[in-house]
Scaffold this motif. Structure first.
Motif, short mmCIF file in Angstrom:
data_model
loop_
_atom_site.label_atom_id
_atom_site.label_comp_id
_atom_site.label_asym_id
_atom_site.label_seq_id
_atom_site.Cartn_x
_atom_site.Cartn_y
_atom_site.Cartn_z
N ALA A 43 -4.44 -7.11 6.40
CA ALA A 43 -3.48 -8.14 5.98
C ALA A 43 -3.26 -8.19 4.47
N PRO A 44 -4.31 -7.98 3.63
CA PRO A 44 -4.06 -8.00 2.19
C PRO A 44 -3.09 -6.91 1.72
N LEU A 45 -2.98 -5.81 2.46
CA LEU A 45 -1.99 -4.78 2.10
C LEU A 45 -0.58 -5.34 2.24
N HIS A 46 -0.35 -6.09 3.32
CA HIS A 46 0.95 -6.73 3.52
C HIS A 46 1.20 -7.76 2.41
N GLY B 243 -4.10 -2.84 -6.72
CA GLY B 243 -3.21 -3.73 -5.96
C GLY B 243 -3.95 -4.42 -4.82
N TRP B 244 -4.83 -3.65 -4.15
CA TRP B 244 -5.66 -4.23 -3.08
C TRP B 244 -6.55 -5.33 -3.65
N PHE B 245 -7.23 -5.04 -4.77
CA PHE B 245 -8.12 -6.04 -5.39
C PHE B 245 -7.34 -7.29 -5.82
N ALA C 184 -8.17 -10.99 -4.32
CA ALA C 184 -8.48 -12.08 -5.26
C ALA C 184 -7.47 -13.22 -5.09
N TYR C 185 -6.19 -12.86 -4.93
CA TYR C 185 -5.14 -13.87 -4.77
C TYR C 185 -5.36 -14.68 -3.49
N ALA C 186 -5.70 -13.98 -2.42
CA ALA C 186 -5.92 -14.65 -1.13
C ALA C 186 -7.10 -15.62 -1.20
#
Length: 323
Positions: A21-24, A214-216, A220-222
């Motif tokens: 889901a974090p990729l999306h 970008g994944w990190f 972190a944002y989530a």
């Protein structure tokens, strides 16, 4: 001169799984672009065979799967580099059994349903059997997919099953069943990883680093903005936000510290080698792979180095000694 070129577009191949889901979220929020990598898109393909065909035909450059599955992909002649662990199962997979059984030994000779054709359930089950000094021969194994195995147990047709959510929860709801062991008891065994086509990685090293960053950013944002991030991630999975949040407790996303520890500390390579050895032993692969050729910590190490972490030297020496 260092190759700083970026590709015109990048396609990530994945299935529908909350681990991705974090990729999306990264695509939706533009985190890859902010890190310098333009035009990243996700192509959702549910079958691993179809994903392998797509990456082989270069219809995608990035593959996300469990490590044990990527071992089979590499063995089938597709040249990949695993550059980042994404998430691990933290209670989302497990062994369910009837209440009267309290150990693997108690299940000796009993019916156990699981997918014996490969994949995370089979790899995880064999990992815990090895620790107990047992093998699959100790049970009456019934081959079926993880979902069917869970359904068979809840339907009272077998004594135990290796399966995943929602079947673990469904087993707990019966008056006869429980979860004997879950992946929470064995962290880092069922791990999803980001694998890059080797030609892409060699041609665009900066793109690989941008993907990782970008994944990190997304993880972190989530963590910091769940009220904004969770609905976006839930929608990408076709789930309600409430259902998505309930499932989150069963997995753990790899942030930068956790990824460094697992990948640069040599655990990821160890896990991949174990999977390769097991698949050969079980006759699911003719020939093993060398984990050192599949797992590549150099991109993550470069990012950690750029962040001037003092532990990078120690980590890279740990990797070279593990190799």
């Amino acid at each position: 001169t260092e190759n700083t070129a970026m590709p015109d577009s990048t396609v990530i191949l994945c299935s529908t799984w909350i681990g991705y889901a974090p990729l999306h979220l990264a695509v939706e929020k533009g985190f890859f672009e902010q890190e310098g990598l333009p035009n990243v898109e996700l192509s959702v393909i549910e079958s691993s065979g179809d994903r392998n065909a797509a990456i082989k035909a270069n219809q995608g450059q990035i593959l996300t799967q469990t490590q044990d599955t990527e071992v089979m992909t590499m063995a089938s002649g597709i040249d990949l580099k695993e550059v980042l662990p994404l998430c691990d199962s933290n209670g989302g997979d497990g062994l369910v059994c009837k209440n009267e059984y309290n150990s693997l030994e108690d299940l000796k000779g009993k019916t156990v349903a699981l997918d014996t054709t490969g994949g995370a359930s089979l790899y995880w089950f064999n990992t815990i059997l090895e620790e107990a000094g047992m093998t699959m021969d100790d049970f009456d194994v019934r081959n079926m997919t993880a979902g069917d195995a869970g359904a068979a147990f809840v339907g009272g047709q077998v004594d135990a099953a290796v399966t995943w959510e929602p079947w673990l929860s469904n087993a707990r709801k019966t008056d006869f069943g429980k979860v004997l062991y879950s992946s929470k008891d064995y962290p880092g065994v069922i791990t999803d990883a980001l694998a890059v086509r080797s030609d892409y990685a060699e041609q665009y090293p900066e793109a690989v680093k941008a993907l990782i960053r970008g994944w990190f950013d997304a993880v972190a944002y989530a963590a910091e903005n769940p009220d904004d991030a969770n609905p976006i991630m839930a929608e990408s999975m076709g789930m309600s936000t409430e259902d998505f949040e309930a499932q989150l407790q069963n997995i753990r996303y790899y942030d930068e510290d956790y990824a460094n520890e697992y990948l640069c500390g040599g655990k990821m390579q160890e896990n991949v080698q174990k999977a390769s050895d097991l698949w050969v032993k079980m006759g699911l692969m003719d020939e093993g792979i060398d984990a050192g050729t599949l797992v590549d910590a150099s991109y993550l190490e470069a990012i950690a180095g750029a962040g001037s972490t003092s532990s990078t030297a120690a980590e890279s020496s740990a990797v070279s000694s593990a190799a």
